[in-house]
Design a protein around this motif. Structure first.
Motif, PDB file in Angstrom:
ATOM      1  N   PHE A  38       0.807  -1.087  -0.051  1.00  0.00           N
ATOM      2  CA  PHE A  38       0.073   0.083  -0.071  1.00  0.00           C
ATOM      3  C   PHE A  38       0.726   1.203   0.156  1.00  0.00           C
ATOM      4  CE2 PHE A  38      -3.485  -2.797   1.370  1.00  0.00           C
ATOM      5  CZ  PHE A  38      -4.536  -2.541   0.608  1.00  0.00           C
ATOM      6  N   ASP A  39       2.223   1.384   0.798  1.00  0.00           N
ATOM      7  CA  ASP A  39       2.839   2.321   0.863  1.00  0.00           C
ATOM      8  C   ASP A  39       3.551   2.587  -0.364  1.00  0.00           C
ATOM      9  OD1 ASP A  39       2.343   3.001   3.456  1.00  0.00           O
ATOM     10  OD2 ASP A  39       4.070   2.002   4.119  1.00  0.00           O
ATOM     11  N   ALA A  40       3.781   1.748  -1.340  1.00  0.00           N
ATOM     12  CA  ALA A  40       4.488   2.097  -2.435  1.00  0.00           C
ATOM     13  C   ALA A  40       3.581   2.497  -3.599  1.00  0.00           C
ATOM     14  CB  ALA A  40       4.859   0.629  -2.828  1.00  0.00           C
ATOM     15  N   ALA A  41       2.244   2.452  -3.436  1.00  0.00           N
ATOM     16  CA  ALA A  41       1.339   2.804  -4.513  1.00  0.00           C
ATOM     17  C   ALA A  41       1.049   4.532  -4.471  1.00  0.00           C
ATOM     18  CB  ALA A  41      -0.225   2.030  -4.255  1.00  0.00           C
ATOM     19  N   VAL A  42       1.751   5.119  -3.593  1.00  0.00           N
ATOM     20  CA  VAL A  42       1.586   6.465  -3.392  1.00  0.00           C
ATOM     21  C   VAL A  42       2.854   7.098  -3.538  1.00  0.00           C
ATOM     22  CG1 VAL A  42      -0.751   6.405  -2.496  1.00  0.00           C
ATOM     23  CG2 VAL A  42       1.241   6.874  -1.065  1.00  0.00           C
ATOM     24  N   PRO A  43       3.219   8.495  -3.831  1.00  0.00           N
ATOM     25  CA  PRO A  43       4.322   8.989  -3.440  1.00  0.00           C
ATOM     26  C   PRO A  43       4.721   9.125  -2.165  1.00  0.00           C
ATOM     27  CG  PRO A  43       2.718  10.368  -4.950  1.00  0.00           C
ATOM     28  CD  PRO A  43       2.117   9.388  -4.284  1.00  0.00           C
ATOM     29  N   TRP A  44       6.266   9.089  -2.004  1.00  0.00           N
ATOM     30  CA  TRP A  44       6.723   9.053  -0.625  1.00  0.00           C
ATOM     31  C   TRP A  44       6.208  10.020   0.090  1.00  0.00           C
ATOM     32  CZ3 TRP A  44       9.202   6.299   2.807  1.00  0.00           C
ATOM     33  CH2 TRP A  44       9.797   6.941   4.101  1.00  0.00           C
ATOM     34  N   ARG A  45       5.987  11.395  -0.358  1.00  0.00           N
ATOM     35  CA  ARG A  45       5.715  12.503   0.365  1.00  0.00           C
ATOM     36  C   ARG A  45       4.219  12.345   0.884  1.00  0.00           C
ATOM     37  NH1 ARG A  45       6.510  17.891  -2.956  1.00  0.00           N
ATOM     38  NH2 ARG A  45       8.656  16.965  -2.425  1.00  0.00           N
ATOM     39  N   VAL A  46       3.434  11.560   0.228  1.00  0.00           N
ATOM     40  CA  VAL A  46       2.046  11.384   0.740  1.00  0.00           C
ATOM     41  C   VAL A  46       2.345  10.189   2.162  1.00  0.00           C
ATOM     42  CG1 VAL A  46      -0.050  10.353   0.323  1.00  0.00           C
ATOM     43  CG2 VAL A  46       1.074  12.033  -1.450  1.00  0.00           C
ATOM     44  N   THR A  47       2.988   9.157   1.660  1.00  0.00           N
ATOM     45  CA  THR A  47       3.386   8.188   2.878  1.00  0.00           C
ATOM     46  C   THR A  47       4.023   8.886   3.921  1.00  0.00           C
ATOM     47  OG1 THR A  47       3.822   6.277   1.395  1.00  0.00           O
ATOM     48  CG2 THR A  47       4.761   6.219   3.417  1.00  0.00           C
ATOM     49  N   ALA A  48       4.692   9.720   3.832  1.00  0.00           N
ATOM     50  CA  ALA A  48       5.270  10.648   4.910  1.00  0.00           C
ATOM     51  C   ALA A  48       4.325  11.424   5.878  1.00  0.00           C
ATOM     52  CB  ALA A  48       6.448  11.554   4.390  1.00  0.00           C
ATOM     53  N   ALA A  49       3.224  11.516   5.268  1.00  0.00           N
ATOM     54  CA  ALA A  49       2.176  12.477   5.914  1.00  0.00           C
ATOM     55  C   ALA A  49       0.829  11.732   6.337  1.00  0.00           C
ATOM     56  CB  ALA A  49       1.836  13.480   4.996  1.00  0.00           C
ATOM     57  N   GLN A  50       0.764  10.393   5.894  1.00  0.00           N
ATOM     58  CA  GLN A  50      -0.314   9.604   6.126  1.00  0.00           C
ATOM     59  C   GLN A  50      -0.895   9.544   7.548  1.00  0.00           C
ATOM     60  OE1 GLN A  50      -2.184   9.052   3.335  1.00  0.00           O
ATOM     61  NE2 GLN A  50      -1.580   6.866   2.741  1.00  0.00           N
ATOM     62  N   TRP A  51      -2.124   9.736   7.757  1.00  0.00           N
ATOM     63  CA  TRP A  51      -2.608   9.431   9.403  1.00  0.00           C
ATOM     64  C   TRP A  51      -2.636   8.058   9.602  1.00  0.00           C
ATOM     65  CZ3 TRP A  51      -6.986  13.371  11.189  1.00  0.00           C
ATOM     66  CH2 TRP A  51      -6.608  14.439  11.190  1.00  0.00           C
ATOM     67  N   ASN A  52      -1.408   7.722  10.627  1.00  0.00           N
ATOM     68  CA  ASN A  52      -1.696   6.231  10.938  1.00  0.00           C
ATOM     69  C   ASN A  52      -2.320   6.067  12.163  1.00  0.00           C
ATOM     70  OD1 ASN A  52       0.185   5.465   8.903  1.00  0.00           O
ATOM     71  ND2 ASN A  52       1.792   6.025  10.093  1.00  0.00           N
ATOM     72  N   MET A  53      -3.233   5.438  12.486  1.00  0.00           N
ATOM     73  CA  MET A  53      -3.942   5.192  13.748  1.00  0.00           C
ATOM     74  C   MET A  53      -3.964   3.686  14.104  1.00  0.00           C
ATOM     75  SD  MET A  53      -7.257   7.245  11.788  1.00  0.00           S
ATOM     76  CE  MET A  53      -6.816   6.094  10.543  1.00  0.00           C
ATOM     77  N   LEU A  54      -4.082   3.522  15.273  1.00  0.00           N
ATOM     78  CA  LEU A  54      -4.572   2.348  16.049  1.00  0.00           C
ATOM     79  C   LEU A  54      -5.910   1.988  16.445  1.00  0.00           C
ATOM     80  CD1 LEU A  54      -1.406   2.301  18.395  1.00  0.00           C
ATOM     81  CD2 LEU A  54      -1.823   0.877  16.347  1.00  0.00           C
ATOM     82  N   GLY A  55      -6.882   3.033  16.040  1.00  0.00           N
ATOM     83  CA  GLY A  55      -8.115   2.909  16.119  1.00  0.00           C
ATOM     84  C   GLY A  55      -8.574   4.380  16.000  1.00  0.00           C
ATOM     85  N   SER A  56     -10.066   4.473  16.020  1.00  0.00           N
ATOM     86  CA  SER A  56     -10.679   6.005  15.676  1.00  0.00           C
ATOM     87  C   SER A  56     -11.991   5.767  16.150  1.00  0.00           C
ATOM     88  CB  SER A  56     -10.559   6.341  14.283  1.00  0.00           C
ATOM     89  OG  SER A  56     -11.541   5.531  13.493  1.00  0.00           O
ATOM     90  N   HIS A  57     -12.655   6.752  16.020  1.00  0.00           N
ATOM     91  CA  HIS A  57     -14.270   6.797  16.399  1.00  0.00           C
ATOM     92  C   HIS A  57     -15.080   5.897  15.572  1.00  0.00           C
ATOM     93  CE1 HIS A  57     -14.290   9.396  13.055  1.00  0.00           C
ATOM     94  NE2 HIS A  57     -15.732   9.253  13.020  1.00  0.00           N
ATOM     95  N   ASP A  58     -14.386   5.156  14.735  1.00  0.00           N
ATOM     96  CA  ASP A  58     -15.280   4.247  13.846  1.00  0.00           C
ATOM     97  C   ASP A  58     -14.521   3.046  13.795  1.00  0.00           C
ATOM     98  OD1 ASP A  58     -17.162   6.017  12.282  1.00  0.00           O
ATOM     99  OD2 ASP A  58     -15.477   6.660  11.042  1.00  0.00           O
ATOM    100  N   THR A  59     -13.714   2.549  14.989  1.00  0.00           N
ATOM    101  CA  THR A  59     -13.350   1.254  15.034  1.00  0.00           C
ATOM    102  C   THR A  59     -13.324   0.873  16.487  1.00  0.00           C
ATOM    103  OG1 THR A  59     -11.061   1.884  15.798  1.00  0.00           O
ATOM    104  CG2 THR A  59     -11.611   2.105  13.236  1.00  0.00           C
ATOM    105  N   PRO A  60     -13.136  -0.624  16.644  1.00  0.00           N
ATOM    106  CA  PRO A  60     -12.833  -1.103  18.132  1.00  0.00           C
ATOM    107  C   PRO A  60     -11.606  -0.145  18.744  1.00  0.00           C
ATOM    108  CG  PRO A  60     -13.298  -2.793  16.807  1.00  0.00           C
ATOM    109  CD  PRO A  60     -13.254  -1.492  15.811  1.00  0.00           C
ATOM    110  N   ARG A  61     -11.386  -0.221  20.066  1.00  0.00           N
ATOM    111  CA  ARG A  61     -10.288   0.451  20.895  1.00  0.00           C
ATOM    112  C   ARG A  61      -9.193  -0.700  21.019  1.00  0.00           C
ATOM    113  NH1 ARG A  61     -10.118   5.805  22.802  1.00  0.00           N
ATOM    114  NH2 ARG A  61     -12.363   6.274  23.204  1.00  0.00           N
TER     115      ARG A  61
END
Length: 624
Positions: free
Chosen positions: A443-466
Motif C-alpha cells: 500500500f505504501d508503494a502505491a503513493v508518492p513518498w511525500r504522501v506516505t510521510a504524511a499519512q494519518w496512521n492510527m491504532l483506532g478511531s471513533h469508527d473502530t474498536p479500541r
C-alpha cells in the motif's frame, strides 16, 4: 541517555540487506521539483548482492526509458549510485534496474521498486514517484494528532444547563456506550467545546501537537455527521464563540486545530435539503440526487437520513468548497482560524454512477485552503485502497487504515479474537510479520513518498474498536504504540486510548474520558504513550527519515529510520523470539547506540550488532 553495549548471542543471522531507495532526503533532494527539472536520485547497493551495474528506468509520456546510473561513492559495505530523473510529467515514475549474473552465469537482472527487489518483471503500480505537487505542511507530519469526539471528551459547567434536544437519549458520564441498538446514534452525554478547552493541558502533557475534532455543526445525532446547517456551530457545544475560543486557546498552547466536514452529504434535516424538497426550482434542488424510488433521493450507503450532494451544481461548489466565503473557507478565517480539514468519506465525494468529480473536488478544496492559509492541511477519510486519489495534487494524506491500522491489528490480535475486523464479516485474524510487512509495503508503494510521510496512521478511531480491546495486554499496547510513533507518517491518537479505554466496535468505543473516575484511568498506559510521543519528538529521523526494513519474521519486526544526520533502529516483538545478528552493511560499522525506549537487548557480539530478548517487548536506539 545510557549507552547500551551488553553482550548477547542471538540464534539467527540476518543476511546482507538488499538494495534500497525511498523518497526521503537520504536518496532524493528535499524540495518540490518543477516540470523540466532534473532530479538526482540515489540508490544504495550492499556488497555481496552480486550487482554489477545499475540503470534507471523512467516512464515519460507513457513510454519507458532506460539510462545508466553512475557510481557515486563506495565503502567496505556498500556502493551508492546516482541517476538523473527528468521531471517531464506532473507525476514521474521511476525504478532501478540491477544487473546481476543469472543462474547459468549469463546476464540476469532484478528490479528495485517501492515494494522491494524482484527477479521477475513487475507492473508499474509500485514504482517510485516524483511529483511537482507541494507536500503536506511540515507541522502535520512533524507532530502527533489527538482525535476528540466532542460529545464524549469533557463537559463544562454550562453543559448541564442547556435544554436536552428532542432526539437525544440522555446518559450519565460514567454510563457505558451502547455498541448496538436503536439509540447508538442518539445516546447523549453532553460533552462540549468549553469542556475540551478546559482539558487542553492534558494534550500538552501527553505531548501531542494537533487537536482534531469530529464535526461541530448541528445535527440530529451525537456524532453530528448529519449536519442541519454549516452556517453555525452547534449551540449544544457552545456555539460559534465557544469554537473560536477553543481554537484560540489551543493556538496559545502551540497546538494546531483541524475540523471535520461532510462534503459528501448533509443530514435530511439540513436547511438546503428542506428548501430542495419544498421547491424543485430552488437552487438547492440541484444540490442533491433525485430518484423515482423511495425515499425519492440518493442517500449515503442508502441511509435516508444522509442525502448525497451532487457537485454537478456550481452553486453547491461555491457554497461548500470554492473560495473564501465557502464553508471550507469560512472556518479557516477569523474569528475561527482552523488549521485544516479532515474530509469525511472523501472517497465517495463527487462519485455517483457515471459521475466522478472526486479529484476535481479535492483540487478545489486544496486551492481554496491554500489561498487563505498556504500552511493548511487537508486529510481524506478512505477506509480501503486510496492510491488512485493520492497523486498529491488534492488530499495531502489519508486516514491510513489500509497500510497501517489493518496490518498492525492482524499482527497483534490473538488467535481467538472476538473483535470484528473493520467492516468485514469475520473476527480480526492473526497473521505473521511477513504478511504484515508485505501489506504495508504494497500500500505504501502505491503513493508518492511525500504522501506516505504524511499519512494519518492510527491504532483506532471513533469508527473502530479500541486498541486495548484488540490486543489485551499493556505489553502489546506498547508494541503497537511503538509502531505508531516510529513508522513513516503522522501518528493519530483517539482520545482515551492513552488511558486504556476499551470498546469492541466504533459505537462502543466512543466512551467518555474518565476524568473523575480514577479506577478507569490506566496511568501505566498513559506513561507509555507520553514516553513514545517524546521519543518521536526528539528524533528527527522518526519524523522525516526514510524507512528500511532490516529483519522480518513472524514474531519480530526490525527497521531503520534514517536521515543524512541521524539513524534510529526500531525493533518490536509480539512474542519471545530467538533474536538476530545485524549485518554491518545494514547498520553500519559503528558499534555504539543510545537507548531511547524499551527493554529489548541490543549488544555487540563478534564484531556485529546482536538483537534479541523476550517478548512482547520493544527497543528504540539512536545508532552512532
Amino acid at each position: 541517555m545510557p549507552r547500551h553495549r551488553a553482550p548477547g548471542r542471538p540464534d539467527a543471522a540476518a543476511p546482507a540487506a538488499p538494495a534500497h531507495h525511498d523518497g526521503s532526503a537520504l536518496y532524493v533532494p528535499e524540495g518540490t521539483p518543477s516540470l523540466g527539472d532534473t532530479v538526482p536520485v540515489r540508490v544504495r547497493v550492499p556488497r555481496g548482492t552480486g550487482v554489477r551495474d545499475v540503470w534507471l528506468r523512467t516512464v515519460r509520456d507513457g513510454e519507458p526509458r532506460m539510462a545508466p546510473a553512475r557510481l557515486d561513492r563506495s565503502d567496505e559495505h556498500e556502493d551508492w549510485y546516482v541517476a538523473d530523473v527528468l521531471v517531464h510529467n506532473p507525476v514521474t515514475r521511476y525504478r532501478f534496474f540491477l544487473d546481476v549474473p543469472g543462474p547459468d552465469g549469463r546476464s540476469g537482472y532484478r528490479w528495485l521498486n517501492g515494494r522491494g527487489t524482484w527477479d521477475r518483471d513487475v507492473p508499474d503500480a509500485a514504482d517510485f514517484r516524483l511529483t511537482v505537487h507541494d507536500p503536506a505542511p511540515a507541522w502535520l507530519s512533524d507532530g502527533v494528532v489527538y482525535q476528540v469526539f466532542p460529545d464524549r471528551f469533557a463537559r463544562s459547567a454550562a453543559a448541564g444547563a442547556r435544554p436536552l434536544p428532542s432526539w437525544a437519549v440522555p446518559a450519565a458520564w460514567d454510563d457505558e456506550p451502547h455498541g448496538s441498538g436503536p439509540d447508538v446514534g442518539v445516546q447523549y452525554y453532553g460533552g462540549d467545546l468549553a469542556g475540551i478547552e478546559e482539558r487542553l493541558d492534558h494534550l500538552v502533557a501527553l505531548g501531542v501537537s494537533t487537536l482534531y475534532t469530529t464535526p461541530v455543526f448541528p445535527g440530529r445525532s451525537n456524532h453530528r455527521y448529519d449536519a442541519a446547517t454549516f452556517d453555525r456551530v452547534d449551540p449544544l457545544l457552545g456555539g460559534d464563540e465557544a469554537y473560536a475560543s477553543l481554537i484560540r486557546a489551543a493556538h496559545a498552547r502551540g497546538l494546531r486545530v483541524m475540523g471535520d466536514l461532510t462534503t459528501n452529504h448533509t443530514g435530511s434535516g439540513h436547511e438546503w435539503f428542506a428548501r430542495a424538497r419544498a421547491d424543485e426550482h430552488a437552487p438547492e434542488h440541484d444540490f442533491y440526487y433525485w430518484t423515482d424510488d423511495e425515499p425519492g433521493y440518493v442517500g449515503w450507503l442508502e441511509h435516508a437520513s444522509l442525502p448525497k450532494l451532487s457537485y454537478g451544481s456550481r452553486e453547491l461548489a461555491a457554497r461548500m468548497i470554492a473560495g473564501p466565503d465557502s464553508v471550507v473557507g469560512r472556518y479557516l478565517r477569523e474569528p475561527f482560524g482552523l488549521d485544516g480539514w479532515r474530509i469525511d468519506v472523501a472517497n465517495m465525494t463527487g462519485r455517483y454512477g457515471a459521475e466522478d468529480r472526486t479529484h476535481e473536488i479535492a483540487r478545489t478544496l486544496r486551492a481554496t485552503m491554500r489561498a487563505i492559509d498556504p500552511d493548511a492541511g487537508l486529510v481524506a477519510e478512505h477506509f480501503h485502497d486510496a492510491s488512485d486519489d493520492l497523486a498529491g495534487d488534492g488530499w495531502h494524506a489519508n486516514m491510513n487504515y489500509s497500510a497501517f491500522t489493518r496490518p498492525v491489528w492482524t499482527w497483534l490480535s490473538p488467535e481467538d479474537s472476538a473483535v470484528p475486523y473493520l467492516g468485514l464479516p469475520v473476527r480480526t485474524p492473526r497473521r505473521g510479520g511477513r504478511s504484515v510487512v508485505e501489506t504495508m509495503r504494497e500500500f505504501d508503494a502505491a503513493v508518492p513518498w511525500r504522501v506516505t510521510a504524511a499519512q494519518w496512521n492510527m491504532l483506532g478511531s471513533h469508527d473502530t474498536p479500541r486498541l486495548r480491546s484488540i490486543v489485551g495486554s499493556l505489553d502489546l499496547v506498547e508494541v503497537a504504540v511503538t509502531l505508531l510513533m516510529t513508522y513513516p507518517g503522522t501518528p493519530v491518537v483517539f482520545a482515551g486510548d492513552e488511558v486504556g479505554l476499551t470498546g469492541i466496535n466504533g459505537e462502543h468505543a466512543r466512551a467518555t474520558m474518565p476524568w473523575d473516575f480514577p479506577d478507569r484511568w490506566d496511568a501505566a498506559t498513559f506513561d507509555v504513550y507520553r514516553s513514545l510521543v517524546g521519543v518521536r519528538r526528539d528524533a528527527p529521523a522518526l519524523r522525516r527519515g526514510g524507512m528500511r526494513w532490516v529483519h522480518v519474521d513472524d514474531d519480530a519486526l526490525v527497521y531503520l529510520r534514517e536521515t543524512p544526520d541521524e539513524r534510529v533502529l526500531v525493533a518490536v516483538a509480539r512474542a519471545p523470539w530467538p533474536g538476530v545478528r545485524l549485518h554491518p552493511a545494514v547498520v553500519g560499522g559503528a558499534l555504539e547506540a543510545e537507548r531511547l525506549h524499551g527493554g529489548l537487548d541490543l549488544s555487540v557480539h563478534d564484531g556485529a550488532w546482536a538483537l534479541g530478548g523476550d517478548g512482547p517487548a520493544v527497543g528504540v536506539w539512536r545508532l552512532a
